[in-house]
Design an enzyme around this catalytic site. Sequence first.
Site, PDB file in Angstrom:
ATOM      1  N   GLY A  99       0.694  -1.144   0.015  1.00 33.20           N
ATOM      2  CA  GLY A  99       0.027  -0.011   0.075  1.00 33.20           C
ATOM      3  C   GLY A  99       0.869   1.417   0.040  1.00 33.20           C
ATOM      4  O   GLY A  99       0.612   2.360   0.778  1.00 33.20           O
ATOM      5  N   ILE A 119       0.152   6.879   4.276  1.00 32.85           N
ATOM      6  CA  ILE A 119       0.973   6.472   5.191  1.00 32.85           C
ATOM      7  C   ILE A 119       1.744   5.439   4.753  1.00 32.85           C
ATOM      8  O   ILE A 119       3.179   5.547   5.269  1.00 32.85           O
ATOM      9  CB  ILE A 119      -0.008   5.892   6.234  1.00 32.85           C
ATOM     10  CG1 ILE A 119      -0.731   6.687   6.997  1.00 32.85           C
ATOM     11  CG2 ILE A 119       0.695   4.723   7.277  1.00 32.85           C
ATOM     12  CD1 ILE A 119      -1.739   6.270   8.124  1.00 32.85           C
ATOM     13  N   ASP A 168      -2.178  -7.311  -5.564  1.00 33.60           N
ATOM     14  CA  ASP A 168      -3.207  -7.048  -4.862  1.00 33.60           C
ATOM     15  C   ASP A 168      -2.785  -8.077  -3.595  1.00 33.60           C
ATOM     16  O   ASP A 168      -2.694  -9.189  -3.472  1.00 33.60           O
ATOM     17  CB  ASP A 168      -4.283  -7.584  -5.497  1.00 33.60           C
ATOM     18  CG  ASP A 168      -5.575  -7.537  -4.673  1.00 33.60           C
ATOM     19  OD1 ASP A 168      -5.350  -7.449  -3.636  1.00 33.60           O
ATOM     20  OD2 ASP A 168      -6.785  -7.816  -5.513  1.00 33.60           O
ATOM     21  N   ASN A 207       0.754  -2.754   5.282  1.00 32.92           N
ATOM     22  CA  ASN A 207      -0.038  -1.531   5.389  1.00 32.92           C
ATOM     23  C   ASN A 207      -1.215  -1.294   4.854  1.00 32.92           C
ATOM     24  O   ASN A 207      -2.247  -0.436   5.005  1.00 32.92           O
ATOM     25  CB  ASN A 207       1.174  -0.351   5.166  1.00 32.92           C
ATOM     26  CG  ASN A 207       0.478   0.968   4.819  1.00 32.92           C
ATOM     27  OD1 ASN A 207      -0.018   1.474   5.820  1.00 32.92           O
ATOM     28  ND2 ASN A 207       0.395   1.514   3.793  1.00 32.92           N
ATOM     29  N   SER A 262      -4.935   0.629  13.623  1.00 31.68           N
ATOM     30  CA  SER A 262      -5.660   1.652  13.668  1.00 31.68           C
ATOM     31  C   SER A 262      -6.219   1.928  15.191  1.00 31.68           C
ATOM     32  O   SER A 262      -6.332   1.043  15.998  1.00 31.68           O
ATOM     33  CB  SER A 262      -6.816   1.739  12.722  1.00 31.68           C
ATOM     34  OG  SER A 262      -7.911   2.801  12.996  1.00 31.68           O
ATOM     35  N   TYR A 276     -14.572  -2.510   9.473  1.00 27.37           N
ATOM     36  CA  TYR A 276     -13.262  -1.921   9.723  1.00 27.37           C
ATOM     37  C   TYR A 276     -12.856  -2.332  11.045  1.00 27.37           C
ATOM     38  O   TYR A 276     -11.551  -2.602  11.333  1.00 27.37           O
ATOM     39  CB  TYR A 276     -13.173  -0.394   9.547  1.00 27.37           C
ATOM     40  CG  TYR A 276     -12.043   0.148   9.324  1.00 27.37           C
ATOM     41  CD1 TYR A 276     -11.227   0.206   8.399  1.00 27.37           C
ATOM     42  CD2 TYR A 276     -11.487   0.992  10.422  1.00 27.37           C
ATOM     43  CE1 TYR A 276     -10.002   0.926   8.040  1.00 27.37           C
ATOM     44  CE2 TYR A 276     -10.061   1.580  10.406  1.00 27.37           C
ATOM     45  CZ  TYR A 276      -9.662   1.465   9.106  1.00 27.37           C
ATOM     46  OH  TYR A 276      -8.267   2.288   8.992  1.00 27.37           O
ATOM     47  N   LYS A 299      -9.381  -4.438  11.767  1.00 32.95           N
ATOM     48  CA  LYS A 299      -8.126  -3.846  12.495  1.00 32.95           C
ATOM     49  C   LYS A 299      -7.970  -4.355  14.089  1.00 32.95           C
ATOM     50  O   LYS A 299      -6.727  -4.735  14.176  1.00 32.95           O
ATOM     51  CB  LYS A 299      -8.604  -2.467  12.715  1.00 32.95           C
ATOM     52  CG  LYS A 299      -8.491  -1.602  11.315  1.00 32.95           C
ATOM     53  CD  LYS A 299      -7.176  -1.916  10.650  1.00 32.95           C
ATOM     54  CE  LYS A 299      -6.850  -0.963   9.218  1.00 32.95           C
ATOM     55  NZ  LYS A 299      -5.789  -1.167   8.574  1.00 32.95           N
TER      56      LYS A 299
HETATM   57  P1  NAI Z   1      -4.503   5.464   1.419  1.00 29.39           P
HETATM   58  O1  NAI Z   1      -5.579   5.219   0.442  1.00 29.39           O
HETATM   59  O2  NAI Z   1      -3.948   6.853   1.068  1.00 29.39           O
HETATM   60  O3  NAI Z   1      -3.294   4.350   0.796  1.00 29.39           O
HETATM   61  C1  NAI Z   1      -3.762   2.905   0.859  1.00 29.39           C
HETATM   62  C2  NAI Z   1      -3.018   2.414  -0.266  1.00 29.39           C
HETATM   63  O4  NAI Z   1      -3.263   0.881  -0.176  1.00 29.39           O
HETATM   64  C3  NAI Z   1      -3.188   2.970  -1.488  1.00 29.39           C
HETATM   65  O5  NAI Z   1      -2.124   3.186  -2.569  1.00 29.39           O
HETATM   66  C4  NAI Z   1      -3.789   1.560  -2.402  1.00 29.39           C
HETATM   67  O6  NAI Z   1      -4.048   1.497  -3.779  1.00 29.39           O
HETATM   68  C5  NAI Z   1      -3.608   0.607  -1.655  1.00 29.39           C
HETATM   69  N1  NAI Z   1      -4.332  -0.698  -1.696  1.00 29.39           N
HETATM   70  C6  NAI Z   1      -5.648  -0.709  -1.279  1.00 29.39           C
HETATM   71  N2  NAI Z   1      -5.875  -1.769  -1.330  1.00 29.39           N
HETATM   72  C7  NAI Z   1      -4.956  -2.801  -1.916  1.00 29.39           C
HETATM   73  C8  NAI Z   1      -4.901  -3.989  -2.287  1.00 29.39           C
HETATM   74  N3  NAI Z   1      -5.927  -4.939  -2.186  1.00 29.39           N
HETATM   75  N4  NAI Z   1      -3.584  -4.538  -2.672  1.00 29.39           N
HETATM   76  C9  NAI Z   1      -2.438  -3.662  -2.740  1.00 29.39           C
HETATM   77  N5  NAI Z   1      -2.585  -2.369  -2.419  1.00 29.39           N
HETATM   78  C10 NAI Z   1      -3.876  -1.840  -1.866  1.00 29.39           C
HETATM   79  O7  NAI Z   1      -4.813   5.113   2.630  1.00 29.39           O
HETATM   80  P2  NAI Z   1      -3.800   5.411   3.908  1.00 29.39           P
HETATM   81  O8  NAI Z   1      -4.878   6.011   4.803  1.00 29.39           O
HETATM   82  O9  NAI Z   1      -2.678   5.679   3.700  1.00 29.39           O
HETATM   83  O10 NAI Z   1      -4.087   3.864   4.402  1.00 29.39           O
HETATM   84  C11 NAI Z   1      -2.963   3.100   5.108  1.00 29.39           C
HETATM   85  C12 NAI Z   1      -3.420   2.276   6.200  1.00 29.39           C
HETATM   86  O11 NAI Z   1      -3.563   2.991   7.206  1.00 29.39           O
HETATM   87  C13 NAI Z   1      -4.638   1.184   5.936  1.00 29.39           C
HETATM   88  O12 NAI Z   1      -4.298  -0.098   6.459  1.00 29.39           O
HETATM   89  C14 NAI Z   1      -5.661   2.100   6.818  1.00 29.39           C
HETATM   90  O13 NAI Z   1      -6.740   1.296   7.143  1.00 29.39           O
HETATM   91  C15 NAI Z   1      -4.664   2.713   7.873  1.00 29.39           C
HETATM   92  N6  NAI Z   1      -5.218   3.374   8.832  1.00 29.39           N
HETATM   93  C16 NAI Z   1      -5.198   4.910   8.067  1.00 29.39           C
HETATM   94  C17 NAI Z   1      -5.859   5.962   8.891  1.00 29.39           C
HETATM   95  C18 NAI Z   1      -6.147   7.333   8.257  1.00 29.39           C
HETATM   96  O14 NAI Z   1      -6.716   8.100   9.049  1.00 29.39           O
HETATM   97  N7  NAI Z   1      -5.878   7.687   7.225  1.00 29.39           N
HETATM   98  C19 NAI Z   1      -6.242   5.883  10.267  1.00 29.39           C
HETATM   99  C20 NAI Z   1      -5.866   4.518  10.780  1.00 29.39           C
HETATM  100  C21 NAI Z   1      -5.509   3.527   9.842  1.00 29.39           C
END
Ligand code: NAI
Length: 274
Positions: free
Chosen positions: A18, A23, A68, A95, A162, A176, A180
């Site tokens: 990810g 993040i 994926d 992540n 999270s 979610y 988590k």
């Molecule tokens: P984001 O959407 O900016 O980045 C997530 C990335 O994961 C994207 O590049 C997406 O293409 C990739 N992704 C999604 N599904 C995928 C799959 N099946 N296979 C490979 N890649 C995949 O989101 P963010 O916020 O950076 O999320 C990163 C992690 O942080 C997640 O696990 C999210 O649950 C967690 N998180 C985020 C929070 C927030 O406030 N942004 C708070 C708490 C946890």
Amino acid sequence: MKASELFDVAGLAVIVTGAASGIGYAYADAMADNGARVVLVDIDRAGLDQAVAKLKARGGDVRGAVADVTDRGALRAAFDRAAGELGRLDVLFANAGIDSGPGFLGMTGERAADGAFETLAEERWDKVIATNLTSVFNSIRAAVPHMKRNGKNGGRIIVTTSVAALRPEAIVGTPYMPAKAGAAHLVRQAALEFAKYNILVNAIAPGPFITNIAGGHMRDPEVAKAFGSAVPLNRVASTDEIQGAALFLASRASTFVTGAELVIDGGVMLGRAD
Ligand code: NAI
């Protein structure tokens, strides 16, 4: 010991899932900027190409792998290829994750049918569990055989959970929460099993960060304000604020830390300040 030695990640072979956005990109950035060799894994080819180009332009030793994380075979192949190219695997950031749609309450406190327990789409449940929980299992399983080959040096596995793993929340979609919480407990279980191999397994539990999750809704000032109002520091975070935790858990600064969940949430878990 000097901080530059304590937090040194130079030369480490790192995989971040990810990593094209948010993040995960911040983790990859913190590693690459400090001399680690990083493979960025993501499902989003265009985003991945951009992220890799950006880090390369700054001199980062990085490459991308489209996969994926819910596809076990593709994930394992990507990790095997990455470890082959890097010659080893020292650190995994598991992540990748998605949001789970609306909670049972909307931003302004109204009941939301498509987020309600009894009516939310079953496909959403399945997809969120697969992406946010089962993928962590897949990722750990794909990484450990490579880390075992490091002998006493072992490895580091860092899972993004999270604050949702620690307490339920009305405005975040129901699937979610158990996804988590399950990932957080999987971290503890894996930490226990792999301690023998000096593979340290920890979680980073973010509060609200501005990323592209949920269509980038946190970039909307109203949404940021709603989430920020539940934070004692009274704001949401930018992704560079996760990088200190990433460097800590990937480096020798944390050689006696395993099974921990490092909460980076501006105080959310303390409750409201006023
Ligand atoms: P984001 O959407 O900016 O980045 C997530 C990335 O994961 C994207 O590049 C997406 O293409 C990739 N992704 C999604 N599904 C995928 C799959 N099946 N296979 C490979 N890649 C995949 O989101 P963010 O916020 O950076 O999320 C990163 C992690 O942080 C997640 O696990 C999210 O649950 C967690 N998180 C985020 C929070 C927030 O406030 N942004 C708070 C708490 C946890």
